[in-house]
Design an enzyme around this catalytic site. Structure first.
Site, short mmCIF file in Angstrom:
data_model
loop_
_atom_site.label_atom_id
_atom_site.label_comp_id
_atom_site.label_asym_id
_atom_site.label_seq_id
_atom_site.Cartn_x
_atom_site.Cartn_y
_atom_site.Cartn_z
N SER A 54 -28.68 35.01 -14.25
CA SER A 54 -29.39 36.20 -13.80
C SER A 54 -30.44 35.94 -12.74
O SER A 54 -30.90 36.88 -12.09
CB SER A 54 -30.04 36.89 -15.00
N HIS B 173 -28.51 50.80 -19.96
CA HIS B 173 -29.91 50.96 -19.61
C HIS B 173 -30.24 52.35 -19.10
O HIS B 173 -31.39 52.63 -18.77
CB HIS B 173 -30.29 49.94 -18.53
N CYS C 269 -30.49 44.37 -15.59
CA CYS C 269 -29.31 45.21 -15.82
C CYS C 269 -28.12 44.72 -14.98
O CYS C 269 -28.15 44.74 -13.77
CB CYS C 269 -29.65 46.65 -15.46
#
Lengths: 631, 366
Positions: free
Chosen positions: A319, A362, A375
């Site tokens: 991420s 989300h 997200c």
């Protein structure tokens, strides 16, 4: 009968001519030896009685940015044997063996190994002799005319394994190295840097050996010194490293029980404040020549302690890559900070469903929230809009997929895919679906920890990619001379509002509802982002029999900078098999706290070992079928 | 017997040459025994100085007593020499594995050095009194018995080197006394045949190894070949003008063992160079030729034979030692007459020249 009245004078004359002839022959022989072959014999005579003993130069010391000693020298005693002076080698060995506590056979083996070198060159039997060995040999010096004891400057790393990969280690120059240009003028037997800073700055650190020309007698005793050229110590080097930060980072890993890497930079100029790779080794063991067993053990160790993970480890960024995707989208004008995407728990791209790590979704998120909450759906969408080639362009601009140019040897580059890259590598075209995985730092993209640190520093300073570097100043005996920072590798002035949006999103990831909460330092405005580097695919996981559970855990990333408005420190922590990036965050927090404590003159913080962790490992990662990247 | 006018006929040129060589020898002993660490010279130098003094006395004695008188007592002298050698074998002082010396207070007497003179005297007397000289096998064989007696006794010490130096004394005398060249050729042939027999039957292992290493010194560079290699290095590194007096490194730093003794000439070659070598070779050659002239001028056959015998022994020893000192001959414990360290050697050599001068000085007397 002979009439010797006539023959006697004749015979005497014959004798006279005979003697005269013999003397003429003798004269010719001496003329041949002394005049014709003089040069050859003179050289042999000088080899007989003159020795040039090298006086080894101490290598230059290394200091941290506050002037504290990081690497220094000490004097070690070596015990060597000069074969040329041995009248009775077996007797020498018989006396030497009990004195040194080394079996005769082992000594003989050492000597046999050097059998082909010139007989006047000493063969090193013991490097770094103990006081007991020294005393035993000196007490028998008259029985051992062929044994010499020398004092040799030897590298000393006062903090043992601290910064081992950073400093590197030293060792005797190899025959192969001697043929290279950078070792021109280096004589065989010289100790040179073999990795790390010791290698990069070897020529500065090396100094110049001196020499002592001595006259020795037939048993090798020095009669007089003909001349001496004193050795010149190597240049002193002041590093950019902050010893406290270095120690804090290493302690962080050790306290939490992880191996891994960390790189902390000054985002304003690219100075490396600390660089950690664990597990490490004790470079002191190399200083006097590492023995073969230890070397083999280090080389075959499954944990690969000789690999500098910070510059040689290649892992998927997870991420943390979302920062690049966001920056690329902003700078390309594909999205504004307010660009919103609805996350129902995933999204369909190119006929396939890509999950978000949060199954219930989300909801509607903008860029700040997307960064805060990491997200997936948002970044799938952004990545898809930007496209792989523009991602490639921006990732490269921020330092990923290329060498950072840090002044350490053997840095490798990560992989930042592009259509051209794939065509060249596999001959196939790039499928847009592949971009979706890359957008959350999975798939083909891989990075080295230091390149991720550079990315973070670049985002922190608003687009200037500095070249990480380790040296601030050198002193060649006339005082310190600053070494200018290398020019930035790339300067791209990002729009301030883009920078602000990214910084806010990353601040929220630590201080809001994000996964970086464990890096939070009250009042310090730490910004950061966790990431997970998948170790093995789900399918692979099932087939990987015989591995321990821990080996299969994912690696955790945490990238950070602080404070978020005017960053002074940026970096990366890579915790091997920590499973989740948020478990790497406390190491970063300890570094950041130490940084501020130092800056404000407060006592340095102590890191307390965490409570036994809750069982988190056995559950499958929260991510979907393609990549996890949930945190 | 001691007529003063005789001394006007002393060959001063020969005396000066002999003394010059002796002086050079002393200087070289000084240099080669000098200890640069303690900064003082070895006791050998002082001992040698005394020996030179004694040698001069011996020279004077041998000069003064008419050689014909000595010849009359030659068998007594020879017998005394044999007795001394037997005494040495029985009670002699052992050094370096050999029984060669009789301790006499502070010095050691080496009878084999003086046995040479006895041999020259007895053989010269024998051939001079023999009407046929050395022209017949029988005469030659009888004369050789004297040689054999001494040679066997000396070889038993063991001192093969000195024993071998007796041979040229005998052969030289015999040659002067009319030994036919054919005989010399036969003797040489016999020597060639005897060599392999000697190799297997007589020579000791260490003697063999010396000869083996001479042929190939590199095969044992630390052992027997060491001295030979070092001798060559010593001589060769001297160059044209040498490293300078007392500046020799090979001798000074003891790379060359017993430099002051067997290898004194190597030291000279190193320190004084080729020029020093030429000067000393010239002096030796002059001494030898001048002595042979004394033989030619001698009043009687006895005198001529005596001088030729003595000079032959001297010449052989000079040539052999100098050859060895350049690493060109197997290393053998053989001194360089007049120059090497060794009291018996210097005294005996001085005595030899006393006799040579004696013969020349009395060439006009009846």
């Amino acid at each position: 009968m002979i009439d010797d009245r006539r023959s006697l004078p004749l015979r005497i004359r014959v004798l006279s001519y005979l003697v005269a002839a013999v003397f003429v022959v003798l004269g010719v022989c001496f003329w041949y030896f002394q005049v014709v072959q003089h040069a050859r014999f003179l050289e042999m005579a000088e080899n007989n009685h003159q020795r040039t003993l090298p006086l080894r130069a101490p290598r230059g010391m290394m200091f941290d940015r506050d002037g504290r000693v990081l690497v220094e020298n000490r004097y070690a005693f070596t015990i060597s044997l000069v074969p040329e002076h041995s009248r009775d080698l077996s007797r020498t060995l018989a006396v030497l063996s009990p004195a040194l506590g080394v079996p005769e056979a082992a000594l003989g083996e050492t000597i046999a190994r050097h059998a082909r070198q010139p007989r006047y060159r000493p063969i090193n039997l013991v490097t770094d002799a103990s006081m007991a060995q020294l005393a035993a040999v000196l007490a028998r010096r008259f029985e051992l005319p062929d044994v010499i004891v020398e004092q040799v400057p030897t590298r000393q790393y006062p903090d043992d394994a601290l910064g081992a990969h950073l400093f590197g280690y030293v060792g005797e120059v190899s025959d192969q190295q001697l043929t290279r240009v950078e070792f021109e003028g280096v004589s065989s037997g010289t100790i040179v840097g073999q990795s790390g800073i010791e290698q990069t700055y070897n020529q500065w650190l090396l100094g110049e050996d001196g020499a002592r020309r001595v006259v020795v007698n037939s048993v090798g005793r020095e009669i007089e010194v003909l001349g001496e050229v004193p050795p010149r110590e190597g240049r002193r080097v002041e590093l950019t490293i902050d010893a406290d930060l270095q120690r804090a980072a290493e302690e962080g890993f050790k306290t939490l029980g992880y191996n891994g890497a960390a790189v902390v930079l000054d985002p304003r100029n690219g100075e490396v404040l600390s660089l950690v790779s664990l597990p490490a080794y004790d470079p002191n063991r190399f200083a006097t020549g590492i023995d073969r067993t230890s070397w083999t053990a280090l080389n075959t160790d499954r944990l690969r302690p000789l690999q500098n993970r910070a510059i040689q480890g290649r892992y998927s960024p997870g991420s943390t890559f979302k920062i690049v995707v966001a920056a690329a989208a902003l700078e390309e004008g594909v999205a504004t900070p307010d660009y919103k995407v609805n996350c129902p728990g995933g999204g369909v791209f190119y006929g396939r469903f890509f999950k978000c790590h949060l199954a219930r979704g989300h909801g509607l998120v903008d860029m700040r929230t997307a960064l805060e909450k990491s997200c997936n759906t948002y970044f799938y969408t952004l990545g898809n809009l930007v496209g792989i080639d523009r991602l490639h362009k921006w990732a490269t601009a921020f330092g990923l997929g290329v060498r950072t140019g840090v002044d350490l040897p053997h840095e490798i580059e990560g992989i930042m895919p592009s259509t051209a890259w794939k065509r060249q590598r596999t001959g196939e075209r790039w499928y847009p679906g592949e971009t979706i995985s890359v957008a959350i730092g999975q798939g083909q993209v891989s990075v080295t920890p230091i390149s991720l640190a550079v990315m973070m520093a670049t985002i922190a300073n608003g687009g200037t990619r500095h070249v990480p570097h380790l040296v601030r100043a050198i002193d060649d005996g006339d005082g310190w001379t600053p070494v200018p920072s290398p020019p930035p590798a790339e300067v791209h002035d990002m729009a301030p509002e883009h920078v602000r949006a990214l910084h806010e999103g990353l601040w929220l990831a630590v201080n809001g509802a994000g996964t970086g909460g464990r890096a939070r330092v009250p009042g310090r405005d730490v910004a950061g982002k966790t990431g997970t580097a998948q170790v093995i695919s789900i399918q692979g996981r099932q087939s990987a029999a015989g591995r321990t559970e821990r080996d299969l855990r994912d690696h955790g990333w945490f990238v950070f900078f602080a404070p978020h408005d005017e960053p002074e420190i940026a970096g990366v922590v890579f915790a091997e098999h920590s499973d989740h990036g948020y478990l790497a965050a406390p190491i970063a927090r300890h570094v950041i706290e130490t940084f501020y404590a130092k800056k404000e003159g407060r006592p340095l913080p102590q890191l307390t070992p965490p409570a036994p962790p809750a069982v988190v490992a056995s559950a499958p990662p929260a991510g979907g079928a393609v990549g996890g990247g949930g945190d | 017997m001691f007529e003063r006018r005789l001394y006007f006929h002393v060959d001063w040129l020969l005396v000066v040459s002999v003394l010059a060589l002796t002086a050079i020898g002393l200087a070289m002993i000084y240099s080669s025994t000098y200890d640069p660490i303690r900064e003082r010279v070895g006791t050998e130098f002082y001992k040698q100085t005394w020996a030179v003094g004694l040698g001069l006395v011996a020279l004077l004695v041998c000069l003064s007593v008419d050689y014909r008188l000595l010849s009359e007592y030659s068998l007594v002298i020879f017998g005394g020499s044999v007795l001394l050698l037997v005494y040495v074998l029985l009670f002699g002082f052992v050094a370096g594995g050999a029984r060669r010396w009789i301790p006499l207070g502070p010095v050691n007497l080496q009878p084999s050095e003086f046995a040479r003179i006895a041999l020259a005297l007895v053989v010269a007397t024998y051939f001079a009194e023999n009407r046929r000289g050395a022209g017949q096998w029988r005469d030659l064989a009888l004369g050789a018995a004297f040689l054999a007696t001494l040679a066997v006794l000396i070889a038993r010490q063991p001192d093969l080197g000195t024993a071998v130096t007796l041979v040229p004394i005998f052969v030289g005398t015999a040659y002067a006394a009319g030994m036919r060249p054919k005989v010399l050729a036969v003797l040489a042939l016999l020597a060639v045949i005897a060599a392999p027999i000697a190799w297997f039957a007589v020579l000791k292992d260490y003697q063999k190894s010396r000869i083996e290493t001479f042929l190939d010194p590199e095969q044992d560079p630390r052992g027997a070949g060491y001295q030979q290699i070092q001798a060559r290095i010593t001589v060769g590194s001297g160059g044209l003008t040498g490293k300078g007096y007392m500046q020799g490194t090979q001798g000074q730093f003891k790379f060359l063992p017993v430099a002051h003794n067997d290898f004194i000439y190597s030291v000279l070659a190193e320190e004084l160079g080729f020029l020093g070598v030429v000067v000393t070779l010239g002096l030796y050659l002059f001494v030898i030729l001048r002595s042979l002239e004394a033989a030619r001028l001698a009043r009687d056959r006895l005198g001529a034979y005596l001088v030729v015998g003595l000079v032959s022994g001297f010449s052989f020893q000079v040539v052999y030692n100098i050859t060895m000192s350049a690493g060109l001959a197997p290393v053998k414990g053989l001194t360089l007459p007049l120059m090497s360290y060794g009291g018996s050697s210097i005294i005996a050599t001085m005595a030899v020249f006393g006799l040579v001068l004696n013969v020349r000085m009395r060439r006009f007397t009846n």
